[in-house]
Design an enzyme around this catalytic site. Structure first.
Site, PDB file in Angstrom:
ATOM      1  N   THR A 220       0.854  -1.195   0.000  1.00 57.90           N
ATOM      2  CA  THR A 220       0.000   0.000   0.000  1.00 57.90           C
ATOM      3  C   THR A 220       0.884   1.237   0.000  1.00 57.90           C
ATOM      4  OG1 THR A 220      -1.844  -1.103   1.090  1.00 57.90           O
ATOM      5  CG2 THR A 220      -1.789   1.278   1.275  1.00 57.90           C
TER       6      THR A 220
ATOM      7  N   PHE B  93       1.103   5.147   0.893  1.00 58.75           N
ATOM      8  CA  PHE B  93       0.485   6.137   1.787  1.00 58.75           C
ATOM      9  C   PHE B  93       0.978   7.526   1.417  1.00 58.75           C
ATOM     10  CE2 PHE B  93       0.307   2.202   4.088  1.00 58.75           C
ATOM     11  CZ  PHE B  93      -0.863   2.258   4.835  1.00 58.75           C
TER      12      PHE B  93
END
Ligand SMILES: C=C(O[C@@H]1C=C(C(=O)O)C=C[C@H]1O)C(=O)O
Length: 355
Positions: free
Chosen positions: A257, A259
């Site tokens: 992921t 961010f």
């Protein structure tokens, strides 16, 4: 032999004394910088330059990742001496967002758990937090829609990005899966573990998958129910006293992921930067092609193009674009000028160091 060991340990003691002295001298210098500079304590461009230099100079045996982790904590402690600041993230404790906060800012920050991505934006917009950390895209599941929609409206800027490997675990109060009647998790986490769930839990008829606000929240719910499990991080299992039933259950082993760090300050160039913007154009043949043409003309590479409903008119879209370089770089500045001129809507989201 014993004498050899003693000799080696004496050497280590002497080095530790030197390190202690050096780290404290570094901290004093950081405090002095803090007194001399104006504005925010956290300077992402400077920290990015420090890590790039350390990577170039590191010849081991410690790995680049270990050096990065050690210096993240040293810098974190130095920053906290200048002025401890607050970073809002999607909580509660034990979320991947919290892991992202620690990976970027180290342990010496006030990490402020928030109930939603919306709340993270509000905390930073109101000044309760100095920065926010929010997920923006996952390698398996794509864009985080809520983050994109909020970026469109916010007066805040993107000041940094970081990537985090996401390892999902199944956890419960006990490891006997036959007792499980429901599984809690965040919709993104369910989606990242879709195949594993079908393959491994097909024999358990009637298991209910229940969405939670975050995966740490899912772990909290499972901690109150003998018949429930949660998909969350290992840290969440620790925080909520759950047992790990299965680890690394994400369908893609490289599940990552990305961010973003949001704040109110514009970031100066680091030399290895990215610029994010969002634009709209009229709905006619060739419009998107024309809109993006200035990038090629000024030799600017586009690293991401994502469309989202504009939420203004039916089937109207906005385009989120990431390009290489800083808005102060000459070719980027010229390209941005033309983009702004061509677009029916244009918003610069910020320039910041590459992850
Ligand atoms: C010391 C400074 O303040 C902060 C701390 C840093 C450090 O410890 O090296 C680097 C950048 C800033 O985030 C600085 O601005 O140089």
């Amino acid at each position: 032999m014993i004498e050899d060991l003693k000799h080696l340990r004496n050497k280590i003691d002497a080095i530790d004394d030197e390190l202690l002295e050096l780290i404290n001298t570094r901290a004093q210098l950081a405090q002095e910088v803090g007194r001399q500079k104006s504005g925010a304590v956290y300077r992402p461009e400077r920290e990015s330059q420090i890590f790039t230099r350390l990577q170039q100079h590191n010849h081991g045996p410690l790995s680049q990742i270990q050096i990065q982790q050690l210096f993240t904590e040293i810098i974190s402690a130095c920053r906290a001496l200048e002025d401890p600041f607050t970073v809002a993230y999607l909580g509660p404790e034990g979320t991947f967002s919290e892991e992202a906060v620690n990976k970027r800012f180290g342990k010496a920050v006030n990490a402020l758990p928030s109930r939603s991505i919306d709340e993270v934006f509000r905390q930073v917009e109101s000044g309760t937090a100095n920065f926010g950390v929010i997920p923006v895209e996952n390698s398996t599941e794509g864009a985080v829609g809520r983050t994109m929609d909020l970026l469109l409206q916010t007066p805040l800027l993107i000041c940094g990005e970081l990537e985090l490997a996401i390892h999902q675990c199944l956890m419960a109060k006990q490891v006997d899966l036959s007792k499980i009647r429901k599984i809690y998790s965040h919709p993104q986490s369910f989606a990242q573990c879709h195949s594993w769930l079908i393959e491994n839990l097909h024999h358990l008829q009637g298991i209910e998958c229940i969405n939670a606000a975050s995966n740490a929240d899912a772990a909290r719910l499972a901690a109150n129910d003998e018949h429930a499990a949660a998909i969350a991080s290992k840290k969440a299992a620790e925080v909520f006293g759950l047992m790990l039933c299965a680890c690394n259950i994400q369908d893609n082993s490289n599940n990552t992921t990305r961010f973003l760090i949001i704040g109110s300050q514009a970031v100066a160039p680091s030399g290895r930067d990215k610029t994010s913007l969002v634009m709209a154009t009229s709905n006619r043949p060739g419009a998107v092609h024309e809109l993006l043409a200035p990038l090629a003309r000024h030799q600017v590479s586009m690293t991401r193009l994502e469309s989202r409903p504009s939420r203004a008119n039916l089937w109207d879209y906005v385009f989120f674009v990431d390009i290489e370089g800083h808005q102060q770089d000459e070719n980027v500045a010229l390209a941005l000028q033309s983009l702004r001129h061509n677009a029916t809507f244009f918003k610069l989201l910020g320039s910041y160091p590459l992850a």
